[in-house]
Design a protein around this motif. Structure first.
Motif, PDB file in Angstrom:
ATOM      1  N   GLN A   1       0.746  -1.022  -0.052  1.00  0.00           N
ATOM      2  CA  GLN A   1      -0.004   0.115   0.147  1.00  0.00           C
ATOM      3  C   GLN A   1       0.736   1.232  -0.133  1.00  0.00           C
ATOM      4  N   ALA A   2       1.998   1.293   0.815  1.00  0.00           N
ATOM      5  CA  ALA A   2       2.926   2.364   0.906  1.00  0.00           C
ATOM      6  C   ALA A   2       3.587   2.525  -0.351  1.00  0.00           C
ATOM      7  N   LEU A   3       3.825   1.389  -1.471  1.00  0.00           N
ATOM      8  CA  LEU A   3       4.500   1.658  -2.582  1.00  0.00           C
ATOM      9  C   LEU A   3       3.408   2.252  -3.650  1.00  0.00           C
ATOM     10  N   GLN A   4       2.280   2.018  -3.472  1.00  0.00           N
ATOM     11  CA  GLN A   4       0.960   2.654  -4.372  1.00  0.00           C
ATOM     12  C   GLN A   4       0.912   3.834  -4.003  1.00  0.00           C
ATOM     13  N   ASP A   5       1.066   4.287  -2.726  1.00  0.00           N
ATOM     14  CA  ASP A   5       0.800   5.677  -2.395  1.00  0.00           C
ATOM     15  C   ASP A   5       1.845   6.523  -2.545  1.00  0.00           C
ATOM     16  N   TYR A   6       3.307   6.117  -2.647  1.00  0.00           N
ATOM     17  CA  TYR A   6       4.530   7.025  -2.627  1.00  0.00           C
ATOM     18  C   TYR A   6       4.331   8.215  -3.547  1.00  0.00           C
ATOM     19  N   GLN A   7       3.950   7.921  -4.878  1.00  0.00           N
ATOM     20  CA  GLN A   7       4.027   8.839  -5.691  1.00  0.00           C
ATOM     21  C   GLN A   7       3.010  10.125  -5.467  1.00  0.00           C
ATOM     22  N   ASN A   8       1.797   9.493  -4.921  1.00  0.00           N
ATOM     23  CA  ASN A   8       0.741  10.268  -4.736  1.00  0.00           C
ATOM     24  C   ASN A   8       0.994  11.077  -3.521  1.00  0.00           C
ATOM     25  N   VAL A   9       1.899  10.683  -2.487  1.00  0.00           N
ATOM     26  CA  VAL A   9       2.113  11.511  -1.251  1.00  0.00           C
ATOM     27  C   VAL A   9       3.289  12.544  -1.805  1.00  0.00           C
ATOM     28  N   LYS A  10       4.171  11.991  -2.714  1.00  0.00           N
ATOM     29  CA  LYS A  10       5.366  12.927  -2.927  1.00  0.00           C
ATOM     30  C   LYS A  10       4.479  13.907  -3.932  1.00  0.00           C
ATOM     31  N   SER A  11       3.851  13.796  -4.926  1.00  0.00           N
ATOM     32  CA  SER A  11       3.206  14.941  -5.216  1.00  0.00           C
ATOM     33  C   SER A  11       2.395  15.747  -4.704  1.00  0.00           C
ATOM     34  N   ALA A  12       1.693  15.084  -3.558  1.00  0.00           N
ATOM     35  CA  ALA A  12       0.873  15.855  -2.541  1.00  0.00           C
ATOM     36  C   ALA A  12       1.801  16.997  -1.843  1.00  0.00           C
ATOM     37  N   TYR A  13       3.092  16.368  -1.602  1.00  0.00           N
ATOM     38  CA  TYR A  13       3.903  17.288  -0.661  1.00  0.00           C
ATOM     39  C   TYR A  13       4.274  18.409  -1.527  1.00  0.00           C
ATOM     40  N   GLU A  14       4.758  18.132  -2.812  1.00  0.00           N
ATOM     41  CA  GLU A  14       5.254  19.094  -3.709  1.00  0.00           C
ATOM     42  C   GLU A  14       4.110  20.355  -4.010  1.00  0.00           C
ATOM     43  N   GLU A  15       2.728  19.741  -4.331  1.00  0.00           N
ATOM     44  CA  GLU A  15       1.687  20.795  -4.555  1.00  0.00           C
ATOM     45  C   GLU A  15       1.837  21.615  -3.136  1.00  0.00           C
ATOM     46  N   ASN A  16       1.553  21.001  -1.893  1.00  0.00           N
ATOM     47  CA  ASN A  16       1.398  21.693  -0.695  1.00  0.00           C
ATOM     48  C   ASN A  16       2.523  22.613  -0.437  1.00  0.00           C
ATOM     49  N   LEU A  17       3.739  22.242  -0.843  1.00  0.00           N
ATOM     50  CA  LEU A  17       4.785  23.067  -0.510  1.00  0.00           C
ATOM     51  C   LEU A  17       4.546  24.452  -1.528  1.00  0.00           C
ATOM     52  N   ASN A  18       4.238  24.235  -2.583  1.00  0.00           N
ATOM     53  CA  ASN A  18       4.172  25.441  -3.680  1.00  0.00           C
ATOM     54  C   ASN A  18       3.152  26.397  -3.179  1.00  0.00           C
ATOM     55  N   LYS A  19       2.016  25.699  -2.498  1.00  0.00           N
ATOM     56  CA  LYS A  19       0.755  26.529  -2.253  1.00  0.00           C
ATOM     57  C   LYS A  19       1.306  27.348  -1.030  1.00  0.00           C
TER      58      LYS A  19
END
Length: 294
Positions: free
Chosen positions: A157-175
């Motif tokens: 499950q962690a592997l499946q979610d990694y890219q989503n969490v990584k993308s969310a972190y980048e999006e949140n940081l930009n915001k």
């Protein structure tokens, strides 16, 4: 952070370690930028005719008698593990001496905060005035994004979610940075990079290094887009091979660790900043910036 949390992260990280470029590319980019900035700093220091001024000199030259320092993020910002208020308070005291001004510290660190939590927090009523009044804003965020990923049910499950969490972190940081810049285009943004709290002798250390490099590269590239800004290279002084000297618990620095980060922050703010031609503040002076990562 407990070993089992890291192990969960590592299991899915190792699934993709076969591609050498995937592993080394973030560190390569970080090292290249650090080398460039170190060369620029050395050049400015040896050129007596240089017109460059440091971030500290910029703060010292501000017309106000007080400097407002806003700190945002998680438990590292709070100062957990330190009996002296953490690196923020330590650096704040040094800033007061170096600028010959009173530096008002507004520490809004929240234990356990993720990048999404911080975005929500700075969007809440009352934060706008805090952000607008700040001359310098220091941020430490992102570590808990990784922790919460590790707490997912199982490595698959962690592997499946990694890219989503990584993308969310980048999006949140930009915001986060975008919102801060909308409220305050002039404040110096200081981001503290994530450090590796895993002992270098552990078999899964290389994988944790890869994960943190991914997160730090996002932070470096994001910070560079919202000038004037700097990055504290804390991982250069909080070295895994010496972790017993600076660790408090499984992840937070002790007083010595916080002191090392504070020294890195002051060192970073002593670096020259260069003119940003795209932005001139209302004070009538163009901002100068230098993305310091070494």
């Amino acid at each position: 952070m407990k070993k089992w949390i890291w192990l969960t992260l590592i299991l899915f990280a190792l699934c993709t370690l076969a591609a050498g470029g995937w592993y080394y590319y973030p560190q390569f980019k970080i090292d290249r930028l650090k080398a460039q900035n170190a060369a620029a700093t050395e050049s400015a220091g040896t050129n007596s005719r240089s017109a460059d001024v440091s971030y500290i000199q910029h703060l010292k030259s501000l017309p106000a008698k007080e400097i407002h320092h806003l700190a945002l993020g998680d438990s590292v910002i709070q100062g957990r593990g330190s009996n002296q208020g953490g690196f923020i308070k330590m650096a704040n005291s040094n800033l007061a001496v170096l600028t010959s001004k009173k530096v008002q510290l507004d520490n809004q660190g929240i234990s356990g905060a993720t990048s999404r939590d911080l975005l929500d927090y700075i969007s809440s009523p009352g934060m706008s005035d805090r952000i607008k009044s700040a001359d310098i804003i220091t941020i430490n965020i992102g570590g808990n994004d990784l922790v919460k990923l590790a707490l997912k049910e199982g490595p698959v499950q962690a592997l499946q979610d990694y890219q989503n969490v990584k993308s969310a972190y980048e999006e949140n940081l930009n915001k986060i940075f975008s919102l801060i810049r909308k409220e305050n285009p002039d404040a110096i943004l200081v981001y503290n990079e994530l450090y590796n709290a895993v002992d270098s002798g552990e078999s899964f250390y290389p994988a944790t290094k890869k994960l943190l490099n991914d997160w730090n590269l996002i932070a470096y590239e994001t910070t560079a887009k919202y000038k004037p800004s700097v990055v504290i290279p804390s991982s250069e002084v909080l070295k895994p091979e010496n972790r017993k000297e600076w660790i408090y618990d499984s992840i937070h620095p002790n007083d010595k660790g916080h002191e090392l980060i504070a020294e890195q922050m002051i060192k970073t703010l002593k670096a020259p900043y260069k003119k940003n031609k795209r932005h001139c503040p209302s004070r009538g002076q163009c901002l100068f910036i230098f993305i310091q990562r070494a």
